[in-house]
Design a protein around this motif. Structure first.
Motif, PDB file in Angstrom:
ATOM      1  N   ASN A  45       0.857  -1.175   0.000  1.00 17.58           N
ATOM      2  CA  ASN A  45       0.000   0.000   0.000  1.00 17.58           C
ATOM      3  C   ASN A  45       0.895   1.227   0.000  1.00 17.58           C
ATOM      4  OD1 ASN A  45      -2.576  -1.166   0.094  1.00 17.58           O
ATOM      5  ND2 ASN A  45      -2.424  -1.467   2.305  1.00 17.58           N
ATOM      6  N   LEU A  46       0.468   2.224  -0.731  1.00 19.06           N
ATOM      7  CA  LEU A  46       1.260   3.444  -0.823  1.00 19.06           C
ATOM      8  C   LEU A  46       0.341   4.641  -0.664  1.00 19.06           C
ATOM      9  CD1 LEU A  46       3.975   4.735  -1.330  1.00 19.06           C
ATOM     10  CD2 LEU A  46       3.580   4.477  -3.768  1.00 19.06           C
ATOM     11  N   GLY A  47       0.668   5.501   0.232  1.00 14.83           N
ATOM     12  CA  GLY A  47      -0.102   6.701   0.518  1.00 14.83           C
ATOM     13  C   GLY A  47       0.552   7.403   1.684  1.00 14.83           C
ATOM     14  N   ALA A  89      -4.344   4.436   3.308  1.00 15.47           N
ATOM     15  CA  ALA A  89      -3.331   3.387   3.173  1.00 15.47           C
ATOM     16  C   ALA A  89      -2.833   2.903   4.527  1.00 15.47           C
ATOM     17  CB  ALA A  89      -2.157   3.905   2.352  1.00 15.47           C
ATOM     18  N   ASP A  90      -2.686   1.604   4.628  1.00 19.42           N
ATOM     19  CA  ASP A  90      -2.026   0.980   5.769  1.00 19.42           C
ATOM     20  C   ASP A  90      -0.564   0.796   5.344  1.00 19.42           C
ATOM     21  OD1 ASP A  90      -0.900  -0.671   7.682  1.00 19.42           O
ATOM     22  OD2 ASP A  90      -2.432  -2.226   7.511  1.00 19.42           O
ATOM     23  N   LEU A  91       0.327   1.556   5.929  1.00 22.01           N
ATOM     24  CA  LEU A  91       1.724   1.570   5.511  1.00 22.01           C
ATOM     25  C   LEU A  91       2.587   0.543   6.238  1.00 22.01           C
ATOM     26  CD1 LEU A  91       2.269   5.436   5.295  1.00 22.01           C
ATOM     27  CD2 LEU A  91       1.600   3.847   3.495  1.00 22.01           C
ATOM     28  N   PHE A 103       6.184  11.139   3.762  1.00 16.66           N
ATOM     29  CA  PHE A 103       5.503  11.504   2.525  1.00 16.66           C
ATOM     30  C   PHE A 103       5.142  12.979   2.543  1.00 16.66           C
ATOM     31  CE2 PHE A 103       4.953   6.973   2.780  1.00 16.66           C
ATOM     32  CZ  PHE A 103       5.139   6.576   1.467  1.00 16.66           C
ATOM     33  N   SER A 104       5.111  13.565   1.371  1.00 17.49           N
ATOM     34  CA  SER A 104       4.709  14.968   1.241  1.00 17.49           C
ATOM     35  C   SER A 104       3.261  15.118   1.681  1.00 17.49           C
ATOM     36  CB  SER A 104       4.817  15.419  -0.216  1.00 17.49           C
ATOM     37  OG  SER A 104       6.122  15.263  -0.709  1.00 17.49           O
TER      38      SER A 104
END
Length: 122
Positions: A45-47, A89-91, A103-104
């Protein structure tokens, strides 16, 4: 922003209050390059790990550009009950793979995107 009453078609979310985990494309590229250099592969997951409403994002874009307005369109009936109104997202898998960079924020990602767009217009 004047969000109208919530609708059953949008899971009770008011107009524009559906939420997504918006991620800056530059962060996606950075993650892909880092994982390509590592030994761990997989699907991650990505976010940012934080959901934001469409209204928040649209408002940030309008503010950054200095023009425009939010306009709501009717929700398509064929998506009623099938639309995912919330994502985040679950990182944990990405972090377990060794990626620890921040992350930005959407505000920073939008600012970078608008700056790049402005350069393209020259």
């Amino acid at each position: 922003m004047d969000a109208r009453d919530s609708s059953p078609a949008t899971d009770g979310y008011a107009d524009g209050e559906q939420r997504r985990d918006f991620v800056f494309v530059g962060d996606v590229v950075r993650v892909n390059l880092a994982l390509a250099e590592g030994t761990r592969s997989g699907i991650f997951n990505l976010g940012t790990g934080r959901s934001r409403s469409f209204n928040e994002i649209a408002g940030t874009i309008v503010d950054r550009i200095g023009a425009g307005a939010i306009e709501y369109v009717p929700f398509p009936e064929n998506l009623a009950g099938r639309y995912q109104s919330f994502t985040q997202a679950d990182l944990s898998g990405l972090r377990d793979a060794g990626y620890g960079e921040k992350f930005s924020s959407p505000e920073d990602g939008i600012a970078k995107s608008v700056a790049a767009w402005d350069l393209e217009q020259l």
